[in-house]
Write a protein that holds these residues in place. Sequence first.
Motif, PDB file in Angstrom:
ATOM      1  N   ASP A 293       0.845  -1.194   0.000  1.00 36.92           N
ATOM      2  CA  ASP A 293       0.000   0.000   0.000  1.00 36.92           C
ATOM      3  C   ASP A 293       0.882   1.246   0.000  1.00 36.92           C
ATOM      4  O   ASP A 293       1.637   1.490   0.943  1.00 36.92           O
ATOM      5  N   GLY A 294       0.810   2.043  -1.044  1.00 36.34           N
ATOM      6  CA  GLY A 294       1.673   3.206  -1.226  1.00 36.34           C
ATOM      7  C   GLY A 294       2.589   3.072  -2.426  1.00 36.34           C
ATOM      8  O   GLY A 294       3.222   4.049  -2.853  1.00 36.34           O
TER       9      GLY A 294
ATOM     10  N   ASN B 235      -4.971  -6.520   1.025  1.00 35.27           N
ATOM     11  CA  ASN B 235      -5.039  -5.311   1.839  1.00 35.27           C
ATOM     12  C   ASN B 235      -6.280  -5.353   2.729  1.00 35.27           C
ATOM     13  O   ASN B 235      -7.140  -6.210   2.587  1.00 35.27           O
TER      14      ASN B 235
ATOM     15  N   ASN C 208      -5.446   5.788   3.121  1.00 34.66           N
ATOM     16  CA  ASN C 208      -4.986   4.454   2.739  1.00 34.66           C
ATOM     17  C   ASN C 208      -5.399   3.454   3.814  1.00 34.66           C
ATOM     18  O   ASN C 208      -6.090   3.784   4.779  1.00 34.66           O
TER      19      ASN C 208
END
Length: 383
Positions: free
Chosen positions: A260-261, A280, A307
């Motif tokens: 994530d990112g 996720n 997020n």
Amino acid sequence: MKTKRLFAMGLAMMMSSMSFVGCQQSGGNGDTIRIGASFDLTGSCAQYGIAASNGAKLAIEEYNAAGSILGKQIDFILEDNKANQQDATNAFKKLVENDKVVAFIGSDISSTTETIAHLAAEKNIPMITPTGTKEGITAIGNNIFRACYIDPAQGELLAKFATEDLSATKVAMLVNSESDYSSGIAEAFEELFVANGGEIVRTEKYGSNDVDFKPILTNIKNANPEVIVIPDYYETIANIATQAREIGITATLIGGDGWDGVTEKTVNNPEVVEGSYFVNHYTVEDTSDIVQNFITSYKGKYNEEPNAFAALGYDAARIMLEAIKTAGSTEADAVVAAMQNTSLACVTGDVTFDENRNPVKSVSVIRIENGENKLYKKLDAVK
């Protein structure tokens, strides 16, 4: 993008400082409930720590605006641990000894979370980590909980996904040998994937400070895998993916929530992660009211899309606050008992806890398409 991220980090630190000053003024006179927190705000994993702490702050502000708990407002006292175990130790001791917090939220990465968990267990401080995924963390004490699923669960989910959805039979793995997170996912993946008839054609290991991956990627390429498992964090993933594509690797890349990112890190070369998958905790494409209301509130406060770490921080704070409300007290044993019996609709799924204080909830598989994270499918709750 870098300027925007630095601005966000500065803003988060400023808000943390403001929160701390406000807490000091309360004097600890029984008129407030003091909740401590420690996250990485300025270190190597600050993108995670800032997001998680912002989510927790948002939840606490919403509770305060709604009248708070037990007739008291909540003081949220936030310390920067810089992704460093010594700083994490110092932060926790300060929060308990000087600020007299009755509960704790944090940390972000597993190493600092594990360090703090030992201290929290000694002091019997109710603790919940939004994002510390190492399996043994909650085993440290009966007062230690988490809002995220554990590393082995991610490995098992990825193995099932590689077999059933990607029809993979030959897989290679790139593992950070200095990371419990990376090793934990890889070990669980290999065990289930092989048990299901798959073959690990190559495993290559690297260190946390490595930046040139082409020699080991060449070994991976020569093994001709269909899928490559890379369980690490977004900055390293972006580097590995870029170099993999440069040497002609076309295999599908998959990984855990540390991805994530990565789309932000590859904004100038999104093709290197195109068609990749990762598991996720939530997705902004979830249309449920609780998710969309959270997204709206978070965007309104921080002017950016939340997020998964922000969502987990928000959920962790809500789980702790609801436990205090249910207990009708800030007494540690009562709060811990209430947390164990949690049944709460959260942004990252409807949460209950198993006997090891790990959450039982649904998970999402994300596919990267055109530089964006898209929901591919949702998987049943991990037990």
